[in-house]
Design a protein around this motif. Structure first.
Motif, PDB file in Angstrom:
ATOM      1  N   ASN A   1       0.874  -1.163   0.000  1.00  0.00           N
ATOM      2  CA  ASN A   1       0.000   0.000   0.000  1.00  0.00           C
ATOM      3  C   ASN A   1       0.915   1.217   0.000  1.00  0.00           C
ATOM      4  O   ASN A   1       1.420   1.609   1.050  1.00  0.00           O
ATOM      5  CB  ASN A   1      -0.886  -0.031   1.255  1.00  0.00           C
ATOM      6  CG  ASN A   1      -1.994   0.969   1.220  1.00  0.00           C
ATOM      7  OD1 ASN A   1      -2.430   1.373   0.160  1.00  0.00           O
ATOM      8  ND2 ASN A   1      -2.461   1.366   2.387  1.00  0.00           N
TER       9      ASN A   1
ATOM     10  N   ASP B   1       2.883   4.634   0.266  1.00  0.00           N
ATOM     11  CA  ASP B   1       2.748   5.807   1.129  1.00  0.00           C
ATOM     12  C   ASP B   1       2.686   7.042   0.238  1.00  0.00           C
ATOM     13  O   ASP B   1       3.576   7.249  -0.589  1.00  0.00           O
ATOM     14  CB  ASP B   1       3.953   5.893   2.074  1.00  0.00           C
ATOM     15  CG  ASP B   1       3.769   6.930   3.158  1.00  0.00           C
ATOM     16  OD1 ASP B   1       3.069   7.934   2.921  1.00  0.00           O
ATOM     17  OD2 ASP B   1       4.326   6.741   4.257  1.00  0.00           O
TER      18      ASP B   1
ATOM     19  N   ARG C   1       6.571   0.113   6.136  1.00  0.00           N
ATOM     20  CA  ARG C   1       5.876  -0.372   4.941  1.00  0.00           C
ATOM     21  C   ARG C   1       4.466  -0.744   5.333  1.00  0.00           C
ATOM     22  O   ARG C   1       4.234  -1.288   6.406  1.00  0.00           O
ATOM     23  CB  ARG C   1       6.559  -1.612   4.370  1.00  0.00           C
ATOM     24  CG  ARG C   1       7.893  -1.368   3.738  1.00  0.00           C
ATOM     25  CD  ARG C   1       7.658  -0.889   2.314  1.00  0.00           C
ATOM     26  NE  ARG C   1       8.869  -0.480   1.682  1.00  0.00           N
ATOM     27  CZ  ARG C   1       9.435  -1.121   0.681  1.00  0.00           C
ATOM     28  NH1 ARG C   1       8.916  -2.222   0.218  1.00  0.00           N
ATOM     29  NH2 ARG C   1      10.523  -0.651   0.135  1.00  0.00           N
ATOM     30  N   SER C   2       3.511  -0.482   4.457  1.00  0.00           N
ATOM     31  CA  SER C   2       2.113  -0.797   4.708  1.00  0.00           C
ATOM     32  C   SER C   2       1.625  -1.763   3.633  1.00  0.00           C
ATOM     33  O   SER C   2       1.908  -1.583   2.452  1.00  0.00           O
ATOM     34  CB  SER C   2       1.288   0.487   4.685  1.00  0.00           C
ATOM     35  OG  SER C   2      -0.086   0.198   4.757  1.00  0.00           O
ATOM     36  N   TYR C   3       0.873  -2.765   4.074  1.00  0.00           N
ATOM     37  CA  TYR C   3       0.321  -3.772   3.170  1.00  0.00           C
ATOM     38  C   TYR C   3      -1.174  -3.896   3.411  1.00  0.00           C
ATOM     39  O   TYR C   3      -1.663  -3.581   4.496  1.00  0.00           O
ATOM     40  CB  TYR C   3       0.983  -5.134   3.408  1.00  0.00           C
ATOM     41  CG  TYR C   3       2.432  -5.142   3.011  1.00  0.00           C
ATOM     42  CD1 TYR C   3       2.810  -5.471   1.724  1.00  0.00           C
ATOM     43  CD2 TYR C   3       3.421  -4.805   3.917  1.00  0.00           C
ATOM     44  CE1 TYR C   3       4.132  -5.465   1.341  1.00  0.00           C
ATOM     45  CE2 TYR C   3       4.755  -4.791   3.550  1.00  0.00           C
ATOM     46  CZ  TYR C   3       5.102  -5.124   2.259  1.00  0.00           C
ATOM     47  OH  TYR C   3       6.413  -5.113   1.882  1.00  0.00           O
ATOM     48  N   LYS C   4      -1.891  -4.370   2.392  1.00  0.00           N
ATOM     49  CA  LYS C   4      -3.327  -4.598   2.553  1.00  0.00           C
ATOM     50  C   LYS C   4      -3.702  -5.938   1.937  1.00  0.00           C
ATOM     51  O   LYS C   4      -3.106  -6.387   0.968  1.00  0.00           O
ATOM     52  CB  LYS C   4      -4.137  -3.457   1.942  1.00  0.00           C
ATOM     53  CG  LYS C   4      -3.917  -3.233   0.465  1.00  0.00           C
ATOM     54  CD  LYS C   4      -4.674  -2.003  -0.014  1.00  0.00           C
ATOM     55  CE  LYS C   4      -4.337  -1.730  -1.470  1.00  0.00           C
ATOM     56  NZ  LYS C   4      -5.037  -0.572  -1.978  1.00  0.00           N
TER      57      LYS C   4
ATOM     58  N   TYR D   1      -5.185  -3.971   7.003  1.00  0.00           N
ATOM     59  CA  TYR D   1      -3.987  -3.204   6.699  1.00  0.00           C
ATOM     60  C   TYR D   1      -2.927  -3.647   7.698  1.00  0.00           C
ATOM     61  O   TYR D   1      -3.194  -3.735   8.897  1.00  0.00           O
ATOM     62  CB  TYR D   1      -4.239  -1.697   6.811  1.00  0.00           C
ATOM     63  CG  TYR D   1      -5.105  -1.195   5.687  1.00  0.00           C
ATOM     64  CD1 TYR D   1      -4.535  -0.622   4.558  1.00  0.00           C
ATOM     65  CD2 TYR D   1      -6.483  -1.319   5.727  1.00  0.00           C
ATOM     66  CE1 TYR D   1      -5.332  -0.186   3.511  1.00  0.00           C
ATOM     67  CE2 TYR D   1      -7.281  -0.887   4.690  1.00  0.00           C
ATOM     68  CZ  TYR D   1      -6.698  -0.316   3.583  1.00  0.00           C
ATOM     69  OH  TYR D   1      -7.481   0.111   2.547  1.00  0.00           O
TER      70      TYR D   1
ATOM     71  N   VAL E   1       0.980  -2.858   8.943  1.00  0.00           N
ATOM     72  CA  VAL E   1       2.113  -1.941   8.892  1.00  0.00           C
ATOM     73  C   VAL E   1       3.299  -2.620   9.566  1.00  0.00           C
ATOM     74  O   VAL E   1       3.202  -3.098  10.695  1.00  0.00           O
ATOM     75  CB  VAL E   1       1.788  -0.608   9.605  1.00  0.00           C
ATOM     76  CG1 VAL E   1       2.997   0.319   9.587  1.00  0.00           C
ATOM     77  CG2 VAL E   1       0.588   0.064   8.949  1.00  0.00           C
TER      78      VAL E   1
ATOM     79  N   ASN F   1       7.142  -1.795  10.742  1.00  0.00           N
ATOM     80  CA  ASN F   1       8.042  -0.658  10.894  1.00  0.00           C
ATOM     81  C   ASN F   1       9.110  -0.915  11.950  1.00  0.00           C
ATOM     82  O   ASN F   1       8.994  -1.813  12.773  1.00  0.00           O
ATOM     83  CB  ASN F   1       7.269   0.621  11.205  1.00  0.00           C
ATOM     84  CG  ASN F   1       6.651   0.627  12.582  1.00  0.00           C
ATOM     85  OD1 ASN F   1       6.267  -0.419  13.095  1.00  0.00           O
ATOM     86  ND2 ASN F   1       6.546   1.778  13.180  1.00  0.00           N
TER      87      ASN F   1
END
Length: 193
Positions: A127, A129, A138-141, A146, A148, A150
């Motif tokens: 996902n 940024d 980093r963000s994922y879906k 969701y 995250v 980090n």
């Protein structure tokens, strides 16, 4: 002079509202060629320059247990013991889950990359940024969740590593179940300029 200040404040407030809305729900904000900003349901006649949002996934929603298992699998793939960290306390019906541990700073970055690579292998979609690539997060879906991943530098905390060093970082995975289509947005059209 008061009328001018009032217009400036209204303009700044409108810009803040639009930027917040674009950050939280980018698929619900359209900016037309004429400078009109439309929040909420899609505008009746979108301009050709409006970016079409990605279609929502037709993938069935994930359960919290499935997200917990994805986190454990990604951690194990990165060479971490999921039992050595601290899972987030929440009930089975919770819409939030996660895991955190204090790691050596340089190892945390490498472990984060390995966790992210395994999440992508499992089918989680990156996902992006809107502020650009950030190496510490980093963000994922996937399936209405969701996730995250980090790292954040830490000083003076107890370590889960066998030989603590002076430079430590928190490695955290945070999962949140969020369905933006369930959040009703009012239809607002703002003309700036």
């Amino acid at each position: 002079m008061n009328a001018l200040l009032k217009r400036v404040w209204i303009g700044m407030a409108a810009a803040l509202i639009v930027s917040l809305a674009a950050t939280i729900a980018p698929d619900h904000v359209q900016i037309g060629d004429d400078g009109r900003i439309h929040l909420g349901a899609p505008a009746p006649t979108p301009s050709p320059s409006t970016v079409n949002p990605e279609p929502e996934s037709t993938e069935p929603p994930l359960t919290r247990d499935a997200v917990d298992e994805a986190i454990r699998t990604a951690l194990a793939s990165a060479g971490l013991d999921p039992e050595q960290g601290r899972p987030f306390a929440a009930g089975a019906a919770s819409k939030r889950t996660g895991w955190t541990a204090v790691r050596e700073k340089n190892a945390a970055q490498a472990e984060m990359k390995a966790v992210c690579a395994d999440l992508e292998r499992q089918g989680w979609t990156l996902n992006p940024d809107p502020r650009g690539d950030r190496p510490e997060a980093r963000s994922y879906k996937r399936g209405g969740w969701y996730l995250v991943v980090n790292t954040r530098e830490k000083t003076g905390a107890p370590s889960t590593t066998s030989a603590p060093t002076g430079a430590e970082a928190d490695l955290t995975l945070t999962g949140i179940q969020l369905n933006l289509s369930d959040i009703p947005l009012p239809e607002i059209t703002v003309r700036i300029g």
